[in-house]
Design an enzyme around this catalytic site. Structure first.
Site, short mmCIF file in Angstrom:
data_model
loop_
_atom_site.label_atom_id
_atom_site.label_comp_id
_atom_site.label_asym_id
_atom_site.label_seq_id
_atom_site.Cartn_x
_atom_site.Cartn_y
_atom_site.Cartn_z
N GLY A 111 51.41 46.77 28.77
CA GLY A 111 50.27 46.03 28.22
C GLY A 111 49.86 44.89 29.13
N GLY A 113 47.59 45.17 31.32
CA GLY A 113 46.18 45.33 31.65
C GLY A 113 45.94 46.20 32.87
CB SER A 114 47.61 49.24 34.20
OG SER A 114 47.59 49.98 33.01
CB SER A 115 42.76 50.18 31.80
OG SER A 115 43.72 51.01 31.24
CB ALA A 117 44.59 45.42 37.06
CG ASP A 158 41.58 42.96 29.58
OD1 ASP A 158 40.40 42.56 29.52
OD2 ASP A 158 41.96 44.00 29.03
#
Ligand code: MEV
Length: 325
Positions: A111, A113-115, A117, A158
């Site tokens: 969680g 925030g890979s999407s 980023a 994010d």
């Protein structure tokens, strides 16, 4: 021949400090960027395809023509990259194909925030490789649009952390994005091992307060007030006060129904071991908790969190999106 023009950029993950959920509805939050980064390498191709390699999210050998961006079934792991490229292409029509390779230093399960980023990486890399000279605000706007196109919901905090880095005071949709001039925070992070989905939790909160909307508004206003107090406390390095405000924020999050037993136990263990304060971080339902700890209690707090879950080693206040040489 356009081949071999390539660039690598990286963007940090994030941790919500205070203000989650309320920030979706016009209130402020505090967010810090973490030093675990997402990387994207972008290359111009002499065809008109998108080619994507994103091994971390099990996308390998993904290929489609630029004219088909956003059309048809898109694998989950390819969505944010593809729609980011579509949004770039809609605004700045591409004259050549693009190969994108992403690699993450952190698990997409945390969680962090890979999407968001990876979206920010793609927009920044395209800005560099096409010489678009997009400002941070333009990168934020295009990336936030991408997130909303896919999720329909979200505050964009994010995305802001990935673009600007540092620790930010942020209001919904980027209405205010204000860097807070503070040193690295003595923050400890515990992972619950439970994967949570942000949109599901946002919807769950709304559904469980049907008929009690007034109380929901009161909670969000209460959270907004403590975010504003925490901003002042952070700036004057009053960590005892920040800890108190984190505990109050956690009480509101529990009332919203987004905490889970495992997070509660990790939070309780951290406080028992001497943390200034502790709370879940993000949408809840799983993912991570954070604890603010005095230096001399750090090991005890780590042991406390580890007795229930697992601590993750991260540094806060990390640098925002950047070109990697
Ligand atoms: C999720 O990490 C935090 C939420 O406030 C959603 C958002 O701000 O986009 C629940």
């Amino acid at each position: 021949m356009l081949q071999n023009k390539r660039i690598t950029v990286s963007a940090p993950g994030k941790l919500m400090l205070l203000g989650e959920h309320a920030v979706v509805y016009g209130h402020p939050c505090l967010v810090t960027a973490v030093d675990q980064r997402m990387r994207a390498t972008v290359e111009l191709l002499d065809n008109l395809n998108l080619e994507l390699e994103a091994e971390d999210v099990k996308v390998m050998g993904y290929k489609k023509t630029l004219s088909q961006l956003g059309v048809g079934d898109i694998p989950k792991g390819a969505k944010f990259v593809e729609i980011a490229l579509k949004n770039i292409n809609d605004k700045y029509p591409l004259k050549s194909g693009i190969k994108i390779t992403t690699k993450s230093e952190f698990s997409s399960q945390f969680g962090f925030g890979s999407s968001s980023a990876s979206t920010v990486c793609v927009v920044k890399a395209m800005s560099e490789i096409l010489n678009l000279n997009l400002s941070n605000k333009e990168i934020f706007d295009l990336s936030f649009k991408t997130v909303l196109d896919i999720q329909g919901k979200g505050s964009g905090f994010d995305v802001a952390a990935a673009v600007y880095g540092g620790t930010l005071y942020f209001v919904t949709g980027g209405e205010i994005i204000k860097p807070l001039n503070i040193n690295s925070l003595p923050l400890l992070v515990g992972y619950s091992g439970v994967k949570a989905d942000t949109v599901t939790l946002i919807n769950k909160v709304k559904a469980s307060f049907v008929g009690r909307e007034k109380r929901l508004e009161e909670i969000y206003s209460g959270i907004a007030m403590l975010v504003n107090d925490a901003k002042i406390a952070f700036l004057s390095n009053d960590l005892t006060k920040v800890g108190e405000l984190m505990d109050k924020n956690q009480a509101y999050l529990r009332e919203l129904g987004v905490s889970i037993d495992k997070l509660d136990c990790m939070i309780e263990a951290a406080i028992k071991a001497g943390a200034y304060g502790a709370k879940l971080s993000g949408a809840g339902g799983g993912d991570c908790m954070i604890a603010l700890s005095p230096e001399e209690k750090k090991q005890a707090v780590i042991n406390g969190i580890n007795s229930v879950g697992e601590t993750i080693n991260v540094r806060t206040n990390a640098e925002g999106v950047r070109v990697e040489l």
